[in-house]
Design an enzyme around this catalytic site. Sequence first.
Site, mmCIF file in Angstrom:
data_model
loop_
_atom_site.group_PDB
_atom_site.id
_atom_site.type_symbol
_atom_site.label_atom_id
_atom_site.label_comp_id
_atom_site.label_asym_id
_atom_site.label_seq_id
_atom_site.Cartn_x
_atom_site.Cartn_y
_atom_site.Cartn_z
ATOM 1 N N ASP A 77 42.350 22.171 38.723
ATOM 2 C CA ASP A 77 41.319 22.308 39.749
ATOM 3 C C ASP A 77 40.812 20.924 40.111
ATOM 4 O OD1 ASP A 77 41.573 25.026 39.603
ATOM 5 O OD2 ASP A 77 39.779 25.351 38.387
ATOM 6 N N GLN A 126 18.960 34.635 40.740
ATOM 7 C CA GLN A 126 19.929 34.236 41.774
ATOM 8 C C GLN A 126 19.974 32.713 41.970
ATOM 9 O OE1 GLN A 126 21.753 36.770 42.929
ATOM 10 N NE2 GLN A 126 23.079 35.415 44.118
ATOM 11 N N ASP A 186 37.201 35.245 34.498
ATOM 12 C CA ASP A 186 37.999 34.556 33.466
ATOM 13 C C ASP A 186 37.147 34.329 32.222
ATOM 14 O OD1 ASP A 186 39.968 34.375 35.396
ATOM 15 O OD2 ASP A 186 39.553 32.276 35.890
ATOM 16 N N ASN A 215 28.568 26.458 48.929
ATOM 17 C CA ASN A 215 29.876 27.042 49.206
ATOM 18 C C ASN A 215 31.016 26.256 48.584
ATOM 19 O OD1 ASN A 215 28.880 29.151 50.883
ATOM 20 N ND2 ASN A 215 28.587 27.651 52.517
#
Length: 356
Positions: free
Chosen positions: A29, A300, A311, A142
């Site tokens: 990643d 949140q 995972d 995002n």
Amino acid sequence: SNADEPMAVEYQLHGDQNALFGMGNPLLDICAVVDKDFLDKYGLKPNDQILAEEKHKEMFEEIVKKFKAEYHAGGATQNSVKVAQWMIQEPHKVATFFGCIGKDKFGKILKEKAEEAHVDAHYYEQSEEPTGTCAACITGDNRSLVANLAAANCYKKEKHLDLEENWKLVEKAQVYYIAGFFLTVSLESILKVAKHASENNKIFCLNLSAPFICEFFKEALMKVMPYVDILFGNETEAAAFARERGFETEDIEEIAKKAQSLPKENKKRQRIVVFTQGKEGTVMTKGDKVETFPVLEINQSKIVDTNGAGDAFVGGFLSQLVQDKTFEQCIRAGHYAANVIIRHAGCTFPEKPDFQ
């Protein structure tokens, strides 16, 4: 320091080295905070998950040159065994991982990252394809994920799994975990491991991984299913699986029961089905009942990103399974690990767990 010594002794009672075996797609990643221009240049939505196309090829180089990129060993199965190892802490190398990488810079980083996580990674290294990557392009809250499997897709049973020194590690394990994603790469490797587990009354676990696995790789999936002792999935995957199998129900508890009662080779162990549902409770079959376990509450505002949560749940679950704990304890550990991971970017975690 002396203070640490009693812990080390206590840990001898836990999972042994190489007790947990994982096999899957090792991806590196590459996470970086980027700008809108970068997203626009490569036609990326701010929040998405796609497979890399031709037009994304240079992006992987540019993200590293232009932004401050962090590297994290990724790929679903590798994430899970890494989290399991993190939860266990000592001894090191309880978790073994097999997958395919390239002989390149990114492959070298993957090897270093696996070592830092104390996972016993044995990669099949080849030069045809470069190491698989997943670019995580972060803007604000995002992240846009672009995955390029490349080398991960080149795993070969006869070139790696069948080699005596590698198969010895498979035989050493007591618990096996493979994400459904690997069904697209090497069904024969999965079947060899699954049959070994079944014939030796060991525990073989599989994850549905994605709706597309249930839909487009269902034949491969159903070839492996008779050997599955523990089946993982989330609510979306469960629904897709039910549709493809013609279960004619959308009730997640019913789906779990029907998946549990699919044909099974090793009759000594009844199949257990575990379906997570995000912030809703996790469903688990137990005997002829289905139980729901609530997840840990989280504000949140504390959630950085939920990618890697599934995972992490599996990793927490496996960490207790390999230490012979109850299934309830496995789920508690799964919920704990997922709760930690969603507070961090990607599948990363603090130095030590705080789980009792």
